[in-house]
Design an enzyme around this catalytic site. Structure first.
Site, PDB file in Angstrom:
ATOM      1  N   VAL A  11       1.076  -1.181  -0.164  1.00  0.00           N
ATOM      2  CA  VAL A  11      -0.019   0.144   0.079  1.00  0.00           C
ATOM      3  C   VAL A  11       0.866   1.198  -0.094  1.00  0.00           C
ATOM      4  O   VAL A  11       1.680   1.275   0.994  1.00  0.00           O
ATOM      5  CB  VAL A  11      -0.952  -0.074   1.295  1.00  0.00           C
ATOM      6  CG1 VAL A  11      -1.768   1.099   1.358  1.00  0.00           C
ATOM      7  CG2 VAL A  11      -1.672  -1.348   1.236  1.00  0.00           C
ATOM      8  N   LYS A  12       0.717   2.013  -0.846  1.00  0.00           N
ATOM      9  CA  LYS A  12       1.471   3.406  -0.967  1.00  0.00           C
ATOM     10  C   LYS A  12       0.950   4.285  -0.237  1.00  0.00           C
ATOM     11  O   LYS A  12       0.246   5.470  -0.863  1.00  0.00           O
ATOM     12  CB  LYS A  12       1.699   3.487  -2.690  1.00  0.00           C
ATOM     13  CG  LYS A  12       3.022   4.807  -2.647  1.00  0.00           C
ATOM     14  CD  LYS A  12       3.378   4.865  -4.149  1.00  0.00           C
ATOM     15  CE  LYS A  12       4.222   5.877  -4.390  1.00  0.00           C
ATOM     16  NZ  LYS A  12       5.242   6.139  -3.669  1.00  0.00           N
ATOM     17  N   ALA A  13       0.996   4.378   1.089  1.00  0.00           N
ATOM     18  CA  ALA A  13       0.269   5.294   2.076  1.00  0.00           C
ATOM     19  C   ALA A  13       1.324   6.017   2.713  1.00  0.00           C
ATOM     20  O   ALA A  13       2.419   5.919   2.639  1.00  0.00           O
ATOM     21  CB  ALA A  13      -0.428   4.523   3.041  1.00  0.00           C
TER      22      ALA A  13
END
Ligand code: PMP
Length: 302
Positions: free
Chosen positions: A156-158
């Site tokens: 997840v590119k959070a």
């Protein structure tokens, strides 16, 4: 460029950057509750067109990130493409750009809130990071471990994930190195702080596999496909720390990093220099400039 000149697409409109503001009590501001993409846009002076490189792949990953973090995209992929055109045209750049595309939860509330979801698209001029023989970064293996899929998934590119990279970066700089390299929870090589990693050994490319707590990097995938096209052997597998020390070449890759040459790891010099790194970097830029094609879908010209 000042904040007044800088144009951002913000929840439906192109505005000056200083007008794109969020509530400090919002989950995005307080807890980093956002997911985003960093996309490179390469300008072709011959055609005057800008190639938003692998935009569809970035949007697919953004949708995957939304799914896992539990927020609904508030604009469609087609709407985002129109917005990208609008905001790039408003900036009249005439050169290479980097774009950030971010979904964020923006009203006062807790980290449990999932709405309302806003979107901003922020372009900025960005020069290419060319590999220059003899130049590169020094690095160290961080004593901080990369986030684990069972805690904060790196897939997840959070925004919140980047604080893990921050700790490693601070440690590397305090110790006199340019950049950190993470090991994963099991002690295998993972990635850099914001970029994936390859080593070169005996003419072969080796990169940690997708279960090594890495982001599923689009640049990593691009380089694997470039290598396959040019008959350079490439392996995705677990990588030991000592393989970094014995490598002929080491480099990081990412939309922002492009190919970043690593001259040494923990003081062990990359023995073979940077020849394959340089060759791949040249092939990468020829690809983004559409001098050849791996996949027609990777070109999104505006
Ligand atoms: N890992 C991390 C943690 C990153 O932030 C990035 C940059 N997005 C990458 C790897 C490289 O990913 P990509 O090639 O898709 O930009």
């Amino acid at each position: 460029m000042s904040l007044i000149d800088r144009k951002i697409w913000f929840n439906g409109n192109v505005v000056n950057a200083q007008e794109a503001v969020v509530n400090v009590l919002s989950p995005t501001a307080q807890f980093g509750l956002n997911v985003f993409e960093g996309v490179r846009c390469y300008f072709n002076p011959e055609t005057g067109k800008t190639n938003v490189f692998r935009l569809d792949c970035h949007l697919d990953r953004l949708w995957d990130s939304c799914k896992i973090i539990g927020i609904e995209p508030s604009f469609s992929k087609e709407e985002i493409k129109v917005a990208i055109r609008d905001v790039i045209e408003a900036g009249a750049y005439g050169g290479d750009i980097a774009l950030r595309i971010t979904f964020f939860v923006y009203e006062e509330g807790s980290w449990q809130n999932s709405s309302p979801v806003g979107l901003f698209i922020a372009p900025i001029e960005k020069k290419r990071n060319l590999v220059v023989l003899g130049n590169g970064a020094t690095s160290c293996v961080s004593s901080w471990r990369r986030l684990h899929d069972s805690a904060l998934p790196t897939r997840v590119k959070a925004g919140c994930n980047y604080i893990n990279g921050r700790y490693a970066h601070i440690e590397a700089q305090r110790s006199g190195y340019d950049l950190p390299i993470f090991l994963d929870h099991d002690g295998f090589v993972s990635e850099g702080a914001g970029a994936c990693l390859f080593i070169v050994k005996n003419g072969t490319l080796i990169t940690p596999d997708l279960s090594s707590s890495i982001l599923e990097s689009i640049t990593r995938d691009t380089l694997i496909k470039i290598a396959q096209l040019h008959s350079i052997p490439v392996f995705e597998r677990k990588v030991n720390r000592t393989e970094l020390y014995n490598a002929d070449e080491v480099f990081l890759c990412g939309s922002a990093a492009e190919l970043t040459s690593i001259l040494s790891v923990d003081g062990y010099a990359a023995a073979g220099g940077q020849l394959l790194t340089k060759k791949l970097s040249d092939l990468y830029f020829d690809l983004v400039d559409a001098k050849y094609s791996v996949d027609a879908q990777w070109l999104f010209e505006i």
